[in-house]
Design an enzyme around this catalytic site. Structure first.
Site, PDB file in Angstrom:
ATOM      1  N   HIS A  82      -2.091  -3.827   0.204  1.00  0.00           N
ATOM      2  CA  HIS A  82      -3.476  -3.498   0.512  1.00  0.00           C
ATOM      3  C   HIS A  82      -4.362  -3.840  -0.683  1.00  0.00           C
ATOM      4  O   HIS A  82      -3.965  -3.626  -1.836  1.00  0.00           O
ATOM      5  CB  HIS A  82      -3.618  -2.012   0.831  1.00  0.00           C
ATOM      6  CG  HIS A  82      -3.524  -1.694   2.286  1.00  0.00           C
ATOM      7  ND1 HIS A  82      -2.568  -0.863   2.821  1.00  0.00           N
ATOM      8  CD2 HIS A  82      -4.295  -2.106   3.334  1.00  0.00           C
ATOM      9  CE1 HIS A  82      -2.738  -0.764   4.124  1.00  0.00           C
ATOM     10  NE2 HIS A  82      -3.775  -1.507   4.468  1.00  0.00           N
TER      11      HIS A  82
ATOM     12  N   CYS B  47      -2.808  -2.554   9.984  1.00  0.00           N
ATOM     13  CA  CYS B  47      -2.021  -2.938   8.809  1.00  0.00           C
ATOM     14  C   CYS B  47      -0.607  -2.381   8.892  1.00  0.00           C
ATOM     15  O   CYS B  47       0.377  -3.114   8.743  1.00  0.00           O
ATOM     16  CB  CYS B  47      -2.712  -2.458   7.536  1.00  0.00           C
ATOM     17  SG  CYS B  47      -4.247  -3.327   7.147  1.00  0.00           S
TER      18      CYS B  47
ATOM     19  N   GLU C  78       2.766  -1.652  -0.603  1.00  0.00           N
ATOM     20  CA  GLU C  78       3.244  -0.628   0.318  1.00  0.00           C
ATOM     21  C   GLU C  78       4.766  -0.517   0.289  1.00  0.00           C
ATOM     22  O   GLU C  78       5.475  -1.509   0.276  1.00  0.00           O
ATOM     23  CB  GLU C  78       2.770  -0.926   1.740  1.00  0.00           C
ATOM     24  CG  GLU C  78       1.257  -0.957   1.906  1.00  0.00           C
ATOM     25  CD  GLU C  78       0.596   0.381   1.638  1.00  0.00           C
ATOM     26  OE1 GLU C  78       1.297   1.425   1.653  1.00  0.00           O
ATOM     27  OE2 GLU C  78      -0.637   0.392   1.414  1.00  0.00           O
TER      28      GLU C  78
END
Length: 209
Positions: free
Chosen positions: A161, A137, A74
């Protein structure tokens, strides 16, 4: 390294299964692992307390992204909680800030493109992701980066992820998955890149949409 407990009706979370299988040391880094509750607020509190206790050089959180076929590193966390399902405590915030009056977003401070490249070199699919969602998350990624920034520490932080593991997809025809062993290999490669890269690399891995 953190991984969430199961949520959303699942009885296993590939993030924690992969994280807890990591060795105690990777490259020159000592690895500490922590299971995190999939609960708004509690997740940030638990990890924040661990950060203050252990004073790590880096924090990498890992979460499940059912439906994704690759390991996704991310880039950004946004200051929004907007839950389509309840967390494990029954909380379902809608259009609420993670941190009132906090910045609109935080960028990961890890070498995300070096991590993607390292995972690919290990023979596994990986890419940069520009959305960590708006569930726990993203909440944790934002909360951790805010915690580090507010304390003025040089520690780096970010989020990965991971896909479902095969046993989660037996009742989900066509849903992509990856073995827990391969996810652990991917995380190992990412951690090695974190240790060896003080700065990120130039790698064209943006998105057109």
């Amino acid at each position: 390294m953190t991984g969430f407990d199961p949520f959303g009706g699942e009885n296993i979370n590939p993030a924690w299964e992969a994280v807890r299988a990591l060795p105690d040391q990777i490259a020159r880094a000592q690895i500490r692992t922590l299971q995190v509750p999939t609960v708004f607020g509690d997740a940030v509190r638990v990890v924040g307390e661990a950060i203050d206790q252990h004073q790590p050089d880096a924090v990498l959180c890992v979460g499940q992204a059912g439906g994704r076929s690759a390991i996704t590193v991310e880039r950004v966390a946004i200051n929004v909680d907007d839950a389509s399902i309840a967390d494990n405590a029954g909380n379902r915030p809608i259009d609420e800030p993670v941190v009132p009056d906090g910045p609109d977003a935080y960028l990961a401070t890890l070498p995300i493109k070096a991590m993607v490249q390292a995972i690919r070199e290990a023979g596994l699919p990986a890419s940069v992701s520009n959305s960590a969602g708006t569930f726990v998350c993203n909440h944790l990624m934002y909360g951790v980066l805010h915690h580090l920034a507010s304390r003025g520490t040089s520690a780096r932080g970010g989020f990965i992820h991971v896909p479902y593991i095969p046993q989660q997809t037996t009742d989900k025809p066509g849903m992509p998955s990856m073995s827990a062993t391969d996810i652990t290999r991917a995380l190992t490669a990412a951690l090695e890149a974190m240790v060896t890269h003080d700065a990120d690399i130039r790698l064209g891995d943006g998105a057109t949409h």
